[in-house]
Scaffold this motif. Structure first.
Motif, PDB file in Angstrom:
ATOM      1  N   SER A  24       0.684  -0.894   0.397  1.00 51.46           N
ATOM      2  CA  SER A  24      -0.012   0.393   0.051  1.00 51.46           C
ATOM      3  C   SER A  24       1.041   1.282   0.212  1.00 51.46           C
ATOM      4  O   SER A  24       0.933   2.301  -0.828  1.00 51.46           O
ATOM      5  N   VAL A  25       2.154   1.246   0.577  1.00 49.23           N
ATOM      6  CA  VAL A  25       2.917   2.660   0.869  1.00 49.23           C
ATOM      7  C   VAL A  25       3.447   2.787  -0.438  1.00 49.23           C
ATOM      8  O   VAL A  25       4.085   3.959  -0.913  1.00 49.23           O
ATOM      9  N   ASP A  28       1.255   4.582  -3.051  1.00 55.39           N
ATOM     10  CA  ASP A  28       0.691   5.871  -2.317  1.00 55.39           C
ATOM     11  C   ASP A  28       1.124   6.970  -2.140  1.00 55.39           C
ATOM     12  O   ASP A  28       2.564   7.279  -2.880  1.00 55.39           O
ATOM     13  N   VAL A  30       0.973   9.749  -1.535  1.00 56.52           N
ATOM     14  CA  VAL A  30       1.892  10.301  -0.178  1.00 56.52           C
ATOM     15  C   VAL A  30       3.039  10.131   0.091  1.00 56.52           C
ATOM     16  O   VAL A  30       4.314  10.545   0.027  1.00 56.52           O
ATOM     17  N   LEU A  31       3.393   8.809  -0.040  1.00 60.40           N
ATOM     18  CA  LEU A  31       4.453   7.758   0.694  1.00 60.40           C
ATOM     19  C   LEU A  31       5.535   7.490  -0.133  1.00 60.40           C
ATOM     20  O   LEU A  31       6.399   7.643  -0.412  1.00 60.40           O
ATOM     21  N   ALA A  82       2.056  15.224   6.976  1.00 67.74           N
ATOM     22  CA  ALA A  82       1.548  14.611   6.264  1.00 67.74           C
ATOM     23  C   ALA A  82       1.218  13.245   6.124  1.00 67.74           C
ATOM     24  O   ALA A  82       0.946  12.144   6.008  1.00 67.74           O
ATOM     25  N   GLN A  83       3.027  13.048   5.531  1.00 66.44           N
ATOM     26  CA  GLN A  83       3.389  11.796   5.542  1.00 66.44           C
ATOM     27  C   GLN A  83       3.793  10.523   6.696  1.00 66.44           C
ATOM     28  O   GLN A  83       2.832   9.655   6.403  1.00 66.44           O
ATOM     29  N   GLN A  85       1.042  11.246   9.121  1.00 68.69           N
ATOM     30  CA  GLN A  85      -0.589  10.815   9.012  1.00 68.69           C
ATOM     31  C   GLN A  85      -0.830   9.550   8.721  1.00 68.69           C
ATOM     32  O   GLN A  85      -1.782   8.811   8.736  1.00 68.69           O
ATOM     33  N   ARG A  86      -0.487   9.841   6.671  1.00 73.45           N
ATOM     34  CA  ARG A  86      -0.413   8.576   6.239  1.00 73.45           C
ATOM     35  C   ARG A  86       0.566   7.581   6.098  1.00 73.45           C
ATOM     36  O   ARG A  86      -0.823   6.425   5.651  1.00 73.45           O
ATOM     37  N   GLU A  89      -1.969   5.367   8.999  1.00 70.40           N
ATOM     38  CA  GLU A  89      -3.505   5.244   8.241  1.00 70.40           C
ATOM     39  C   GLU A  89      -3.295   4.174   7.972  1.00 70.40           C
ATOM     40  O   GLU A  89      -4.151   3.627   7.417  1.00 70.40           O
ATOM     41  N   LEU A  90      -1.721   4.168   7.025  1.00 70.05           N
ATOM     42  CA  LEU A  90      -1.827   2.621   5.796  1.00 70.05           C
ATOM     43  C   LEU A  90      -1.475   1.317   6.631  1.00 70.05           C
ATOM     44  O   LEU A  90      -2.502   0.537   6.551  1.00 70.05           O
TER      45      LEU A  90
END
Length: 149
Positions: A24-25, A28, A30-31, A82-83, A85-86, A89-90
């Motif tokens: 997922s990372v 994504d 953002v990541l 933000a990264q 927190q993402r 979340e993931l």
């Protein structure tokens, strides 16, 4: 008392979880800039780190470079909030998808583990000198429900 490692299903349960998380990372937006195309050894390393943190074998420290390698891996990445927190979340979503235990004490420990770890990684990613690094220098050990490191 059962360890978090045992409660998560041992190495098999954690490996399944980390495989889902890492996939997922890498996809994504953002990541992905932090991880690039990924590294083949990353799943094994993150699995071993998590296992050791949760009371499993110390393979990460003994055979994979230990915490100093983790510090080196994050230096210069300049992780944003933000990264971070993402990432959390993931991580928690992957726990659901992997079928990790959903009981509140385990999930609280899992969340505190990733929250703390991502804070350490973010601080280390911005450190320009060793004095600016987080003071943690060894794999932390998590227990029910909070870290003992």
């Amino acid at each position: 008392m059962e360890t978090l490692f045992e409660h998560a299903g041992g190495n098999d349960g954690l490996h399944r979880f980390i495989e889902i998380f890492y996939s997922s990372v890498l996809s994504d937006p953002v990541l992905q800039p932090l991880f690039g195309a990924g590294r083949p050894e990353h799943v094994a390393h993150l699995t071993a780190f998590t296992a050791e943190t949760f009371g499993g074998p110390d393979t990460f420290s003994r055979e994979m470079g230990g915490f100093s390698r983790l510090i080196d891996a994050h230096r210069g990445l300049r992780i944003t909030e933000a990264q971070r927190q993402r990432f959390i979340e993931l991580y928690m979503a992957a726990a659901d998808r992997a079928g990790l235990p959903a009981d509140e004490p385990f999930r609280d420990a899992l969340r505190s583990h990733v929250d703390f770890g991502s804070q350490v990684a973010m601080q280390n990613s911005h450190a320009e000198t060793d004095d600016q690094l987080h003071p943690l220098r060894e794999v932390p050990h998590w227990d029910w429900p909070a870290p003992s490191a």
